[in-house]
Design an enzyme around this catalytic site. Structure first.
Site, PDB file in Angstrom:
ATOM      1  N   ASP A  19      -8.100  -4.371  10.921  1.00  0.00           N
ATOM      2  CA  ASP A  19      -8.695  -5.554  10.288  1.00  0.00           C
ATOM      3  C   ASP A  19      -7.650  -6.220   9.397  1.00  0.00           C
ATOM      4  O   ASP A  19      -7.686  -6.103   8.169  1.00  0.00           O
ATOM      5  CB  ASP A  19      -9.918  -5.125   9.470  1.00  0.00           C
ATOM      6  CG  ASP A  19     -10.613  -6.293   8.790  1.00  0.00           C
ATOM      7  OD1 ASP A  19     -10.429  -7.436   9.237  1.00  0.00           O
ATOM      8  OD2 ASP A  19     -11.344  -6.063   7.810  1.00  0.00           O
ATOM      9  N   CYS A  38     -10.018 -12.708  10.596  1.00  0.00           N
ATOM     10  CA  CYS A  38     -10.799 -13.504   9.645  1.00  0.00           C
ATOM     11  C   CYS A  38     -10.305 -14.948   9.581  1.00  0.00           C
ATOM     12  O   CYS A  38     -10.703 -15.688   8.684  1.00  0.00           O
ATOM     13  CB  CYS A  38     -10.752 -12.866   8.256  1.00  0.00           C
ATOM     14  SG  CYS A  38      -9.083 -12.752   7.566  1.00  0.00           S
ATOM     15  N   ALA A  57       1.719  -1.610   8.366  1.00  0.00           N
ATOM     16  CA  ALA A  57       0.937  -1.179   9.527  1.00  0.00           C
ATOM     17  C   ALA A  57       1.769  -1.181  10.803  1.00  0.00           C
ATOM     18  O   ALA A  57       1.677  -0.251  11.627  1.00  0.00           O
ATOM     19  CB  ALA A  57      -0.286  -2.067   9.694  1.00  0.00           C
ATOM     20  N   PHE A  87      -4.852  -1.593   7.520  1.00  0.00           N
ATOM     21  CA  PHE A  87      -5.141  -2.640   6.536  1.00  0.00           C
ATOM     22  C   PHE A  87      -6.433  -2.278   5.810  1.00  0.00           C
ATOM     23  O   PHE A  87      -7.328  -3.099   5.627  1.00  0.00           O
ATOM     24  CB  PHE A  87      -5.270  -4.015   7.209  1.00  0.00           C
ATOM     25  CG  PHE A  87      -4.063  -4.416   8.026  1.00  0.00           C
ATOM     26  CD1 PHE A  87      -2.981  -5.035   7.420  1.00  0.00           C
ATOM     27  CD2 PHE A  87      -4.012  -4.150   9.384  1.00  0.00           C
ATOM     28  CE1 PHE A  87      -1.864  -5.396   8.167  1.00  0.00           C
ATOM     29  CE2 PHE A  87      -2.915  -4.507  10.144  1.00  0.00           C
ATOM     30  CZ  PHE A  87      -1.828  -5.133   9.534  1.00  0.00           C
TER      31      PHE A  87
END
Length: 403
Positions: A307, A347, A287, A235
């Site tokens: 990430d 996040c 991914a 990512f």
């Protein structure tokens, strides 16, 4: 001084709101900036961004702030101890935010940073990122949009920071990407410095305000593990972690992202720093699928950085997100070499630190590996959050050495 609050907000008679639960009085007085719809006895009709006073049953004022009855987050507090909520208070908050960033980023090693982080700078719903001589403003919903005078704030920022332009970026899904408030619309990727490295960001079409500034400290910290290493950046977006790895002496870096435009920017950022072209490879791939293929080919990397975007945009999606994170992280662990470093991030504010630790542990076990944690990190100092509002401590970053 330019006006910083919408004239209609400054001139209107405040909306009076009454709490439904007295226990919330202490919460607000301790600095928690939010009230949800079920926290109030009623929701008086009013335009988004209206000035409001939160009161006790006895009529005592607890807080002043902005009100949006159509939002789940109906009230955001700006003033608790202060007697007045006006342009002078907002300017004092702006000055305090500018002073903090000047202490953090004195000199030219870093010219890309968050100047205003909403609630963390006591200006709820107002975000501003600076990229060299250009600033990007974002507003978190209709309430802040109806409360702040963005053109006045842009003028104030331009005068204080000698900016070339200030761009207002709309939320995703809006009819237009945004508009220039001061100066021209940024017409091309804007260059800025981060810890001595050079990057270019598309401030108009790029994600967020153009770059993920919140991982700056973690990118720098990870450099200790990169020298002589083969690094996989999943990512990878525009190559932030990748460039840091190359600059630290990685033998080779592979950047994975689904977006061709992001990978083209990652290649450009690699070249901007005059890093050897043959030591970087960009791969457009999902991914999950890439990791499956790498595992089948028994390929491993010395450092794997994962990430991903937020898998939990709301509370209802947390359970599903936990399963997705665990599955992804287990696949990343499977391609991490013995003695290598696996760095995992989230996040999502709805995934707490305890949850994230549990997810990372479960993922390593699922991959039939063992790990030693070498770093637990979060967001940097230019992304402050209120101590009373841990929900805004959103960024989690854990680095582990695998067996």
């Amino acid at each position: 001084m330019p006006t910083l609050l919408q004239p209609s907000t400054a001139q209107q008679k405040p909306i009076h709101l009454q709490l439904s639960n007295r226990t919330l009085i202490k919460t607000i007085k301790c600095g928690h900036p939010w009230l949800y719809a079920d926290s109030l006895q009623s929701l008086p009709p009013a335009p988004p961004g209206s000035l409001a006073l939160v009161k006790t049953k006895e009529g005592d004022i607890i807080a002043k702030g902005l009100y949006d009855p159509k939002s789940k987050l109906v009230f955001r507090a700006l003033a608790v101890k202060e007697r007045r909520l006006d342009d002078s208070l907002v300017e004092a908050r702006l000055q305090r935010a500018v002073a903090l960033r000047r202490r953090l980023f004195e000199g030219q090693q870093t010219t890309g940073y968050r100047l205003l982080n909403g609630e963390g700078d006591l200006l709820p719903g107002l975000v501003c990122d600076v990229y060299g001589s250009i600033a990007v403003l974002k507003l978190d919903g209709d309430g802040p949009a109806g409360f702040y005078d963005t053109r006045g704030i842009a003028t104030w920022l331009q005068q204080q920071l000698q900016l070339h332009s200030v761009y207002l970026k709309n939320r995703s899904g809006a009819a237009s990407r945004g508009s220039a408030l001061v100066g021209p619309v940024p017409a091309k990727p804007v260059q800025f410095r981060e810890n001595g490295l050079t990057f270019a960001a598309d401030l108009v079409a790029g994600q967020k305000t153009g770059f993920f500034l919140d991982q700056r400290d973690n990118r720098l910290w990870m450099q200790a593990f990169h020298k002589g290493s083969r690094v996989l950046n999943l990512f990878g977006y525009t190559g932030g972690f990748s460039v840091y790895a190359g600059a630290a002496g990685a033998s080779h870096v592979t950047t994975i992202d689904v977006a061709d435009a992001a990978l083209a920017a990652a290649d450009d950022n690699w070249q901007l720093n005059e890093l050897p072209p043959h030591q970087h490879k960009s791969v457009a791939a999902d991914a999950f699928e890439f990791l499956d293929g790498a595992a089948a080919a028994r390929e491993t990397w010395d450092v794997v950085i994962c990430d991903p975007p937020s898998f939990a945009p709301n509370k209802a999606s947390v359970e599903k997100a936990q399963a997705s994170y665990e599955r992804l992280f287990a696949k990343a662990a499977a391609v991490t070499a013995s003695g290598g470093v696996l760095a995992l991030a989230s996040c999502s504010s709805h995934i707490t630190f305890p949850m994230f630790h549990t997810i990372c542990d479960a993922a390593v076990q699922r991959a039939r590996r063992t790990a030693a944690v070498v770093g637990v990190k979060g967001q940097p100092a230019d992304h402050p959050y209120p101590a009373a509002c841990p929900e805004l401590r959103y960024l989690k970053f854990i680095a582990q050495v695998l067996d």
